[in-house]
Design a protein around this motif. Structure first.
Motif, PDB file in Angstrom:
ATOM      1  N   TYR A  21       0.862  -1.188   0.000  1.00 30.47           N
ATOM      2  CA  TYR A  21       0.000   0.000   0.000  1.00 30.47           C
ATOM      3  C   TYR A  21       0.892   1.229   0.000  1.00 30.47           C
ATOM      4  O   TYR A  21       1.838   1.323   0.794  1.00 30.47           O
ATOM      5  CB  TYR A  21      -0.902   0.014   1.239  1.00 30.47           C
ATOM      6  N   SER A  22       0.608   2.166  -0.882  1.00 31.56           N
ATOM      7  CA  SER A  22       1.364   3.411  -0.940  1.00 31.56           C
ATOM      8  C   SER A  22       0.408   4.521  -1.378  1.00 31.56           C
ATOM      9  O   SER A  22       0.267   4.797  -2.572  1.00 31.56           O
ATOM     10  CB  SER A  22       2.524   3.284  -1.931  1.00 31.56           C
ATOM     11  N   SER A  23      -0.247   5.132  -0.407  1.00 29.41           N
ATOM     12  CA  SER A  23      -1.211   6.183  -0.700  1.00 29.41           C
ATOM     13  C   SER A  23      -1.544   6.924   0.598  1.00 29.41           C
ATOM     14  O   SER A  23      -0.891   6.732   1.611  1.00 29.41           O
ATOM     15  CB  SER A  23      -2.466   5.573  -1.316  1.00 29.41           C
ATOM     16  N   SER A  24      -2.586   7.729   0.552  1.00 29.46           N
ATOM     17  CA  SER A  24      -2.980   8.499   1.731  1.00 29.46           C
ATOM     18  C   SER A  24      -3.798   7.648   2.698  1.00 29.46           C
ATOM     19  O   SER A  24      -4.261   6.563   2.360  1.00 29.46           O
ATOM     20  CB  SER A  24      -3.800   9.718   1.302  1.00 29.46           C
ATOM     21  N   VAL A  25      -3.949   8.158   3.905  1.00 29.80           N
ATOM     22  CA  VAL A  25      -4.758   7.520   4.948  1.00 29.80           C
ATOM     23  C   VAL A  25      -5.700   8.581   5.485  1.00 29.80           C
ATOM     24  O   VAL A  25      -5.287   9.708   5.762  1.00 29.80           O
ATOM     25  CB  VAL A  25      -3.877   6.970   6.091  1.00 29.80           C
ATOM     26  N   THR A  26      -6.992   8.245   5.612  1.00 27.03           N
ATOM     27  CA  THR A  26      -7.968   9.203   6.119  1.00 27.03           C
ATOM     28  C   THR A  26      -8.665   8.651   7.355  1.00 27.03           C
ATOM     29  O   THR A  26      -8.663   7.442   7.599  1.00 27.03           O
ATOM     30  CB  THR A  26      -9.041   9.533   5.057  1.00 27.03           C
ATOM     31  N   SER A  51      -7.134  -5.055   6.465  1.00 24.88           N
ATOM     32  CA  SER A  51      -7.328  -5.093   7.914  1.00 24.88           C
ATOM     33  C   SER A  51      -5.983  -5.059   8.646  1.00 24.88           C
ATOM     34  O   SER A  51      -5.814  -4.329   9.633  1.00 24.88           O
ATOM     35  CB  SER A  51      -8.111  -6.346   8.291  1.00 24.88           C
ATOM     36  N   ASN A  52      -5.022  -5.843   8.165  1.00 26.94           N
ATOM     37  CA  ASN A  52      -3.683  -5.865   8.770  1.00 26.94           C
ATOM     38  C   ASN A  52      -3.022  -4.496   8.705  1.00 26.94           C
ATOM     39  O   ASN A  52      -2.406  -4.036   9.666  1.00 26.94           O
ATOM     40  CB  ASN A  52      -2.790  -6.881   8.049  1.00 26.94           C
ATOM     41  N   LEU A  53      -3.143  -3.838   7.556  1.00 29.43           N
ATOM     42  CA  LEU A  53      -2.512  -2.535   7.374  1.00 29.43           C
ATOM     43  C   LEU A  53      -3.160  -1.457   8.245  1.00 29.43           C
ATOM     44  O   LEU A  53      -2.467  -0.587   8.779  1.00 29.43           O
ATOM     45  CB  LEU A  53      -2.549  -2.130   5.901  1.00 29.43           C
ATOM     46  N   ILE A  54      -4.466  -1.508   8.390  1.00 25.86           N
ATOM     47  CA  ILE A  54      -5.154  -0.547   9.261  1.00 25.86           C
ATOM     48  C   ILE A  54      -4.701  -0.729  10.699  1.00 25.86           C
ATOM     49  O   ILE A  54      -4.389   0.240  11.407  1.00 25.86           O
ATOM     50  CB  ILE A  54      -6.683  -0.680   9.130  1.00 25.86           C
ATOM     51  N   TYR A  55      -4.604  -1.979  11.149  1.00 21.92           N
ATOM     52  CA  TYR A  55      -4.125  -2.276  12.509  1.00 21.92           C
ATOM     53  C   TYR A  55      -2.704  -1.741  12.688  1.00 21.92           C
ATOM     54  O   TYR A  55      -2.387  -1.094  13.686  1.00 21.92           O
ATOM     55  CB  TYR A  55      -4.176  -3.788  12.754  1.00 21.92           C
ATOM     56  N   ALA A  67     -10.450   3.719  16.733  1.00 20.03           N
ATOM     57  CA  ALA A  67     -10.353   4.800  15.742  1.00 20.03           C
ATOM     58  C   ALA A  67     -10.751   4.279  14.365  1.00 20.03           C
ATOM     59  O   ALA A  67     -10.376   3.179  13.976  1.00 20.03           O
ATOM     60  CB  ALA A  67      -8.938   5.356  15.708  1.00 20.03           C
ATOM     61  N   LYS A  68     -11.500   5.076  13.638  1.00 20.10           N
ATOM     62  CA  LYS A  68     -11.938   4.706  12.288  1.00 20.10           C
ATOM     63  C   LYS A  68     -10.885   5.196  11.294  1.00 20.10           C
ATOM     64  O   LYS A  68     -10.662   6.397  11.138  1.00 20.10           O
ATOM     65  CB  LYS A  68     -13.301   5.333  11.986  1.00 20.10           C
ATOM     66  N   ILE A  69     -10.223   4.237  10.641  1.00 19.73           N
ATOM     67  CA  ILE A  69      -9.174   4.544   9.666  1.00 19.73           C
ATOM     68  C   ILE A  69      -9.586   3.962   8.319  1.00 19.73           C
ATOM     69  O   ILE A  69     -10.058   2.829   8.244  1.00 19.73           O
ATOM     70  CB  ILE A  69      -7.823   3.936  10.110  1.00 19.73           C
ATOM     71  N   ILE A  70      -9.387   4.740   7.250  1.00 18.29           N
ATOM     72  CA  ILE A  70      -9.741   4.296   5.910  1.00 18.29           C
ATOM     73  C   ILE A  70      -8.496   4.385   5.022  1.00 18.29           C
ATOM     74  O   ILE A  70      -7.794   5.399   5.034  1.00 18.29           O
ATOM     75  CB  ILE A  70     -10.869   5.162   5.324  1.00 18.29           C
ATOM     76  N   LEU A  71      -8.256   3.320   4.269  1.00 14.93           N
ATOM     77  CA  LEU A  71      -7.180   3.316   3.278  1.00 14.93           C
ATOM     78  C   LEU A  71      -7.835   3.436   1.905  1.00 14.93           C
ATOM     79  O   LEU A  71      -8.243   2.443   1.315  1.00 14.93           O
ATOM     80  CB  LEU A  71      -6.371   2.012   3.371  1.00 14.93           C
ATOM     81  N   PRO A  72      -7.975   4.666   1.394  1.00 15.13           N
ATOM     82  CA  PRO A  72      -8.717   4.857   0.136  1.00 15.13           C
ATOM     83  C   PRO A  72      -7.954   4.424  -1.115  1.00 15.13           C
ATOM     84  O   PRO A  72      -8.541   4.248  -2.166  1.00 15.13           O
ATOM     85  CB  PRO A  72      -8.962   6.362   0.108  1.00 15.13           C
ATOM     86  N   GLY A  73      -6.654   4.227  -1.003  1.00 14.75           N
ATOM     87  CA  GLY A  73      -5.841   3.853  -2.155  1.00 14.75           C
ATOM     88  C   GLY A  73      -5.970   2.368  -2.500  1.00 14.75           C
ATOM     89  O   GLY A  73      -6.636   1.595  -1.823  1.00 14.75           O
ATOM     90  N   LYS A  74      -5.284   1.987  -3.559  1.00 17.90           N
ATOM     91  CA  LYS A  74      -5.326   0.614  -4.052  1.00 17.90           C
ATOM     92  C   LYS A  74      -4.218  -0.224  -3.428  1.00 17.90           C
ATOM     93  O   LYS A  74      -3.104   0.265  -3.222  1.00 17.90           O
ATOM     94  CB  LYS A  74      -5.175   0.619  -5.570  1.00 17.90           C
ATOM     95  N   LEU A  75      -4.521  -1.480  -3.141  1.00 15.92           N
ATOM     96  CA  LEU A  75      -3.526  -2.439  -2.693  1.00 15.92           C
ATOM     97  C   LEU A  75      -2.991  -3.171  -3.908  1.00 15.92           C
ATOM     98  O   LEU A  75      -3.756  -3.564  -4.798  1.00 15.92           O
ATOM     99  CB  LEU A  75      -4.141  -3.469  -1.738  1.00 15.92           C
TER     100      LEU A  75
END
Length: 78
Positions: A21-26, A51-55, A67-75
């Motif tokens: 993953y290489s993008s923004s986090v919201t 899920s692993n990356l959010i953790y 905390a609510k974290i969203i990875l909007p970019g592509k894996l």
């Protein structure tokens, strides 16, 4: 960042892949927390990898488990 790549990983008879993953986090309100965050993980599916990356992001940045974290970019699967 140092990265180690493996073509395929077998753990407990399940085929796992490396996801990058290489993008923004919201946050849950759509506010950007990190402009560009890069990380890799090994997982069976894209859903589990996300899920692993959010953790991991929460632990690295000292955020609460709730905390609510969203990875909007592509894996990307390698």
């Amino acid at each position: 960042m140092h990265r180690v790549y493996y073509e395929e990983v077998y753990i407990m008879d399940e085929r796992k892949h490396i996801f990058t993953y290489s993008s923004s986090v919201t946050d849950g309100f759509g506010r950007e927390i990190a402009h560009r965050w890069e990380a890799d993980t090994i997982a069976v599916s894209e859903k589990k990898a996300r899920s692993n990356l959010i953790y991991r992001f929460k632990k690295e940045h000292g955020l609460a488990n709730t905390a609510k974290i969203i990875l909007p970019g592509k894996l990307y699967k390698t």
